[in-house]
Design an enzyme around this catalytic site. Sequence first.
Site, PDB file in Angstrom:
ATOM      1  N   ASP A 393       0.851  -1.193   0.000  1.00  0.00           N
ATOM      2  CA  ASP A 393       0.000   0.000   0.000  1.00  0.00           C
ATOM      3  C   ASP A 393       0.889   1.246   0.000  1.00  0.00           C
ATOM      4  OD1 ASP A 393      -2.346   1.455   0.119  1.00  0.00           O
ATOM      5  OD2 ASP A 393      -2.488   1.350   2.303  1.00  0.00           O
ATOM      6  N   GLU A 396       2.613   4.917  -4.168  1.00  0.00           N
ATOM      7  CA  GLU A 396       2.574   5.793  -5.358  1.00  0.00           C
ATOM      8  C   GLU A 396       3.863   6.580  -5.530  1.00  0.00           C
ATOM      9  OE1 GLU A 396       0.155   5.672  -2.946  1.00  0.00           O
ATOM     10  OE2 GLU A 396      -0.907   4.215  -4.182  1.00  0.00           O
ATOM     11  N   ASP A 473      -8.952   3.762  -2.105  1.00  0.00           N
ATOM     12  CA  ASP A 473      -9.951   4.234  -1.141  1.00  0.00           C
ATOM     13  C   ASP A 473     -11.189   4.795  -1.826  1.00  0.00           C
ATOM     14  OD1 ASP A 473      -8.043   3.443   0.569  1.00  0.00           O
ATOM     15  OD2 ASP A 473      -7.447   5.438   1.230  1.00  0.00           O
TER      16      ASP A 473
HETATM   17  C1  GLC Z   1      -4.801   3.371   2.852  1.00  0.00           C
HETATM   18  C2  GLC Z   1      -5.315   2.158   2.086  1.00  0.00           C
HETATM   19  C3  GLC Z   1      -6.394   1.475   2.887  1.00  0.00           C
HETATM   20  C4  GLC Z   1      -5.847   1.086   4.270  1.00  0.00           C
HETATM   21  C5  GLC Z   1      -5.298   2.311   4.976  1.00  0.00           C
HETATM   22  C6  GLC Z   1      -4.595   1.969   6.275  1.00  0.00           C
HETATM   23  O1  GLC Z   1      -5.774   4.340   2.955  1.00  0.00           O
HETATM   24  O2  GLC Z   1      -5.754   2.491   0.818  1.00  0.00           O
HETATM   25  O3  GLC Z   1      -6.888   0.354   2.215  1.00  0.00           O
HETATM   26  O4  GLC Z   1      -6.845   0.499   5.034  1.00  0.00           O
HETATM   27  O5  GLC Z   1      -4.357   2.976   4.144  1.00  0.00           O
HETATM   28  O6  GLC Z   1      -3.514   1.150   6.056  1.00  0.00           O
END
Ligand code: GLC
Length: 816
Positions: A393, A396, A473
């Site tokens: 995650d 980017e 998200d």
């Molecule tokens: C980001 C991710 C989400 C995750 C959050 C906490 O917003 O896109 O899916 O739950 O981080 O890690």
Amino acid sequence: MEKFRRKFVFIGKIESFTHNNNKFNFKSTNGLVRITILSERIFRLQATNRDDFVSDYSWVVIKNKWDNVEISLNENEEYFEISTQYLKLKIERDPFRLTVFDTDDSIWKDAEFGSIGWDKETFVYIKKLPNDEHFFGFGEKTGALDKRGYYYIMKTRESAGYQDKTDPLYQSHPFFISVRHGKSYGIFLDNTWETFFDMGKKFNDHYFFGAKNGDLNLYFFYGPTMKEVITGYTELIGRILLPPIWSLGYFQSRWGYKNQEIVSRIAHELRSRKIPADSIVLDIDYMDGYRVFTWNNKRFPDKNFFKKYNEGDGFNFVTIVDPGIKIDKNYFMYNEGIKNDYFVKKKNGKYWKGYVWPGAVHFPDFTKEETREWWGKKLKILLDRAITGIWNDMNEPSFNIQPYAHRVKTKDLIFYDNGLNTPFEKNRNVYGLLMAKATHDGLLKLRPNKRPWILTRSGFAGIHRYAAVWTGDNTSNWKHLAMSIPMLLNMSISSIPQCGADIGGFNIWFTAFRKLFFKLNKILIIRWHQLGAFYPFSRNHTLKQSKPQEPWEFGEKAENIIKKYINLRYHWLPYFYNLFIECSKTGIPPMRPLILEFPDDEICYRIDYQFMWGSYILFAPIIKKHQKIHKIYLPEGVWIDYWSNKKFNGKQFIEIVPKIEDIPIFIKSNAIIPCQPQMLYFKEKQLNPLIIELYPNDKGESTFIFQEDDGESLNYLKNEFCTTKFTLKIYEKTISFNIDKRIGNYIPNKRDYLVIFKAIQKPQKVILNENEIKEDINSKSIDKLENNKWSFNEKSKEMLIKFEDSGDKQSIKLFL
Ligand code: GLC
């Protein structure tokens, strides 16, 4: 147009020309062009206004050697003509202008006034746009399925809270497919700088694309079908490794499963309520202070916890791994990163500092091989606790999350970039791709014979070789439910086959509001599961602050509906897995827009909210809360309503009145769909019986090559798999179903076949392997049906027959 045109210095007149086998070099007044013919259908086009082309390496292209093709060259005072069996490239000399023809048409044409132009570092390529040309692809983008009239930027970025017009998003895929009267070509712009695509937004009759820097470096793929374009694209950039079968199951996730007790409860709820699920996902709370590759031992004290649940209840556990390394002198990742120079630096030699969940962090430079290797080895820390999948995650990368007051700059950064030492702008698009590559390669080294499984938020073209992708998200509302469909369809055809959106929605802007309208969300959650059960990657996930969103949180009726749909996903898993097998060989994705299956049907360009699994199953999800009438488009053919077995003729819109219990699902006639009995997770039971659902029409023939393997190792690459060919034939009043001898090295467990003929009339006579067999009048349920007997259900118009799978040739014949 005039004003726009004046911004650029165009390539000008061809002054000299050389050629060497399949490479054609043109020197023009203001730049160089090189055309390389790679195959009968694929060529590469490069252009630069520098003295020479920029360094020629790609993070994406894996095929560098192509077979020789027969190419002919004609030249005269006005133009050159380069031809292959399928394509003719006409290159006018003054000014340089390219037109591509297939055997009967011009299919790709430069603007009259000039084509390739430069405005300082930025280049643009302007093409003619016929009024009946349509575009698809571009990976993860909001908007309609058909991208004509859109402008998109490729620049990966944190897109928390994105809405229906937000652009760019987390992923960058500079790839599109054009369709005009059923005929297609595709373009991949292999340039990692920020690229832009104006597909008829600024001008009605021209489209253009370009990049902020680097060379024009594109690949042209001729179809003529969309499927052939995808096959060509994935021949160049590679195809998927088969995903482990467990990753095709349902995932239960939430930001907030923060300790063993909660995870145990979720596991218990899923199993005791008999909701099929293969995986539970751990978000950032499992770590010690958000330090990646650490465990919070207070919250997860039992080192064998995951192992026990994995072995006992069949759960896979997936942990999140973010790239930012906390700046902390007592943290091994920080110390090793500094010691070995693994982090991204600024021009002045200092480390780049960003702010993510742990606070101040440094970022690994994944463009360096040593950094990738280091990262890959660290995964052992997670695997040692029996973690089976990794979730990348914030890649980017996201660098300014908290506190918001920091102004993190990216201007002076230097990335190693294979020794070229280039700025952030050239590398951001591939940051997620390379993090996923590091993870993928690392997993393969640590567990050489297990299929790696990774989920990523960011990525670039080629990401499918390493990871599945989810759309970040999204928001918990109807708009986001609906828009996930064209988004995932364009991702699928851009070679992101295992893609999904957070089922139920991630963000909620007003928690209180949601509480007030709890009922609204209940319907939304039901509808979203009825859709999301058929996302290639199917995961219920939500924000820490939101109300619980697990399938059982909305009352018994909702739970039963959701369960029915997840069960249906599992029921069709053998079919679905075979679509991934097809994808690994051809690049054709499992989840398909109608246009991919029916390229000649122009109505399908506009069908944004329906989709198919392969060629046989069509879904028409409900996308609005108050939908009194649901209009569904059925393309050419005969379609069978999955729920009623009623037949419909295609090439028409039909209307239905939706009920909360179901979404419309149609099966294309003559479908052969291999299915499994009810299972709560992969390998809960042996696949016995192997169920084959058949939808014979009045006439015709169809085949299905059913492939099987162990579903989790890489032995299939060493020929450890087997295939069985099924043929369904309908001729006048007989239906025959033939099973060929199984071939291959993999031996499935001992089992029966349960063949179900759907939507037929009761047969007069049934022959199994040359012998007439009897109707089993007593069996009222599938489980009770005796081997070598058949039964017929008058109400559902289904005929069942069960017999042993001998592995040999077998046949069934029905006389109606
Ligand atoms: C980001 C991710 C989400 C995750 C959050 C906490 O917003 O896109 O899916 O739950 O981080 O890690």
